[in-house]
Write a protein that holds these residues in place. Structure first.
Motif, PDB file in Angstrom:
ATOM      1  N   HIS A 165      -0.235 -10.657   9.620  1.00 45.76           N
ATOM      2  CA  HIS A 165       0.062  -9.325   9.083  1.00 45.76           C
ATOM      3  C   HIS A 165       0.420  -8.396  10.236  1.00 45.76           C
ATOM      4  CE1 HIS A 165      -0.246  -7.062   5.256  1.00 45.76           C
ATOM      5  NE2 HIS A 165      -0.278  -6.014   6.058  1.00 45.76           N
ATOM      6  N   LYS A 184       7.859  -8.283   3.331  1.00 42.59           N
ATOM      7  CA  LYS A 184       7.361  -6.925   3.130  1.00 42.59           C
ATOM      8  C   LYS A 184       5.867  -6.898   2.873  1.00 42.59           C
ATOM      9  CE  LYS A 184      11.488  -4.499   1.540  1.00 42.59           C
ATOM     10  NZ  LYS A 184      12.102  -3.701   0.457  1.00 42.59           N
ATOM     11  N   ASP A 185       5.352  -7.914   2.158  1.00 46.46           N
ATOM     12  CA  ASP A 185       3.923  -7.894   1.841  1.00 46.46           C
ATOM     13  C   ASP A 185       3.055  -8.266   3.043  1.00 46.46           C
ATOM     14  OD1 ASP A 185       4.396 -10.603   2.014  1.00 46.46           O
ATOM     15  OD2 ASP A 185       3.764 -11.073  -0.028  1.00 46.46           O
ATOM     16  N   SER A 188       1.956  -3.385   6.785  1.00 48.90           N
ATOM     17  CA  SER A 188       1.330  -2.145   6.320  1.00 48.90           C
ATOM     18  C   SER A 188       1.721  -1.018   7.253  1.00 48.90           C
ATOM     19  CB  SER A 188      -0.196  -2.263   6.283  1.00 48.90           C
ATOM     20  OG  SER A 188      -0.617  -3.152   5.271  1.00 48.90           O
ATOM     21  N   GLU A 381      -5.942  -7.152   3.686  1.00 48.68           N
ATOM     22  CA  GLU A 381      -5.028  -6.212   3.045  1.00 48.68           C
ATOM     23  C   GLU A 381      -5.588  -4.810   3.233  1.00 48.68           C
ATOM     24  OE1 GLU A 381      -6.841  -6.333  -1.496  1.00 48.68           O
ATOM     25  OE2 GLU A 381      -4.898  -7.219  -1.083  1.00 48.68           O
ATOM     26  N   ALA A 387      -1.558  -3.113  -5.318  1.00 45.46           N
ATOM     27  CA  ALA A 387      -0.146  -3.442  -5.506  1.00 45.46           C
ATOM     28  C   ALA A 387       0.629  -2.265  -6.084  1.00 45.46           C
ATOM     29  CB  ALA A 387      -0.007  -4.660  -6.414  1.00 45.46           C
ATOM     30  N   ARG A 390       2.087   0.689  -3.689  1.00 39.00           N
ATOM     31  CA  ARG A 390       3.216   0.536  -2.778  1.00 39.00           C
ATOM     32  C   ARG A 390       4.289   1.573  -3.076  1.00 39.00           C
ATOM     33  NH1 ARG A 390       3.818  -4.510  -0.214  1.00 39.00           N
ATOM     34  NH2 ARG A 390       2.173  -5.972  -0.710  1.00 39.00           N
ATOM     35  N   TYR A 396       3.153  -1.097   2.067  1.00 39.34           N
ATOM     36  CA  TYR A 396       1.930  -0.327   2.004  1.00 39.34           C
ATOM     37  C   TYR A 396       2.096   0.859   2.941  1.00 39.34           C
ATOM     38  CZ  TYR A 396      -0.550  -4.103  -0.366  1.00 39.34           C
ATOM     39  OH  TYR A 396      -0.953  -5.034  -1.264  1.00 39.34           O
TER      40      TYR A 396
END
Length: 412
Positions: A165, A184-185, A188, A381, A387, A390, A396
């Motif tokens: 991440h 993208k996920d 953050s 996360e 979710a 976003r 995020y």
């Protein structure tokens, strides 16, 4: 009761170990790493959090072939560094040095990773990200890797398959990573982590024994240089206006010697400071900050709503940092030390302009970034964002900051 026990087994942060890894190429990376480690220690027990500067204990030849060439270019050949940085981006370089240089030069880091056995490694510098990824690739760790980017610009070297991440400054940085293949996920937008002074302005003035009847100009040179802060200070020392100048040289011995030769002409007073961990407190006491545009310095200033005059950006990320704040109306960029001093004096005379800049600085503030990154490292996360939290572009996002802003004309 059984279901509760299963949930506790699935995630027990008290049993995790976290390694915060950085390289002290300047003040910002170290301070950001310290801020994250501090937050992790409030969640985990202190003995389960290790903060490690890879340059502390590295071998001589690593300094010779990796560290010193960087500083030589920055100090004596900045155009060469600019070309190198541009080439690294253009050619999509995935490493800043051969793996063997890290393996041999920073062998102590790999030994520490094996012995400490972290569950998560938080990499707060690009070479730290390379080292963490290399350790995982070699099978020395199975730790999750969280990469923390402390500028408003990045480069392809950060994109390592082993990274779980990314925590980034703003959506621009996130979009760069996406263009280089990061999901993208896996990103953050947290802002840049820092340790921020929370006390009042009057408390900060009293703490540093400053006169609250005269404005305070804070002058910084990036902690480790290179800088022309002595030339900025010289212009301010002879300006003839009643101000208090605080010049923080950090560990830059050249800057400290140059500042020691200066004499302020009344009504100006000059306070010379070497290395200090109390920068946010000084910021709280100041009316204007003159600084090189390191990412962490800019965030700390934004957290303190401190109007900014920027000078002498290092080619690459610092230039982009400066551009982002100038375009957002939160800073002025000077072409030389004399203009930096002139801009600061103009801001001291213009209360309305300073107030306008404080409003724009709120867009770049991220006082909870370190806390969010610490929890992101442990939970996998951002706990403040589900979710449906976003933004439309899928990232995020810090709810307070990093909106797209139209450029505002620079004026002094």
């Amino acid at each position: 009761m059984g279901e509760i026990a299963l949930n506790e087994v699935a995630y027990e942060p008290k049993k995790e170990r976290a390694l915060v890894l950085t390289l002290s190429f300047g003040y910002g990376h170290v301070r950001a790493a310290q801020a994250i480690a501090q937050q992790l220690r409030t969640i985990l027990s202190p003995e389960r959090v290790l903060l490690l500067d890879a340059l502390d204990g590295c071998r001589f030849f690593f300094h010779l072939f990796y560290v010193w060439p960087y500083w030589a270019m920055i100090r004596h050949a900045p155009k060469l560094w600019a070309r190198l940085f541009t080439a690294r981006r253009h050619h999509m370089h995935k490493k800043t040095a051969p793996a063997l240089l890290f393996e041999w030069g920073c062998a102590h880091v790999f030994r520490t990773i094996e012995s400490f056995a972290p569950d998560v490694i938080i990499a707060v510098e690009v070479a730290a990200c390379e080292i963490a990824a290399l350790a995982r690739r070699r099978g020395q760790t199975e730790a999750r890797i969280l990469a923390v980017i402390t500028d408003y610009e990045t480069e392809p070297v950060w994109v390592q398959d082993e990274v779980s991440h990314y925590a980034v400054a703003d959506s621009h940085t996130a979009e760069q990573l996406c263009a280089w293949g990061v999901r993208k996920d896996a990103i953050s937008v947290t802002g840049i982590p820092s340790i921020t002074e929370t006390g009042s302005e009057k408390k900060a003035l009293a703490h540093h024994r400053l006169d609250d009847g005269r404005p305070v100009v804070l002058l910084m040179g990036g902690g480790m240089g290179p800088t022309r802060m002595d030339q900025v200070a010289a212009h301010l020392c002879s300006c003839g206006e009643p101000l208090q100048l605080i010049a923080i040289a950090g560990r830059d011995e050249r800057a400290r010697r140059a500042l020691a030769r200066l004499q302020a002409t009344p009504p100006v007073t000059l306070h010379r400071i070497g290395w200090t961990d109390d920068v946010p407190s000084f910021m709280k006491a100041a009316d204007v900050l003159i600084s090189k545009p390191g990412g962490l310095t800019l965030t700390e200033a934004a957290n303190c709503a401190l109007p900014l005059v920027l000078y002498d950006p290092i080619p690459g990320p610092e230039e982009k940092n400066a551009m982002r704040l100038v375009e957002g109306g939160a800073a002025l960029l000077a072409r030389d030390p004399k203009q930096a001093a002139e801009y600061a004096l103009a801001l001291l005379r213009d209360d309305a302009r300073r107030q306008e800049m404080k409003v724009q600085l709120a867009r770049f503030a991220a006082s909870d970034a370190a806390q969010r990154i610490a929890r992101l490292a442990l939970h996998g996360e951002d706990p403040r964002m589900s979710a449906d939290g976003r933004s439309e572009d899928g990232f995020y996002r810090n709810s307070q900051t990093y909106q797209t802003v139209e450029p505002i004309a620079q004026r002094a």
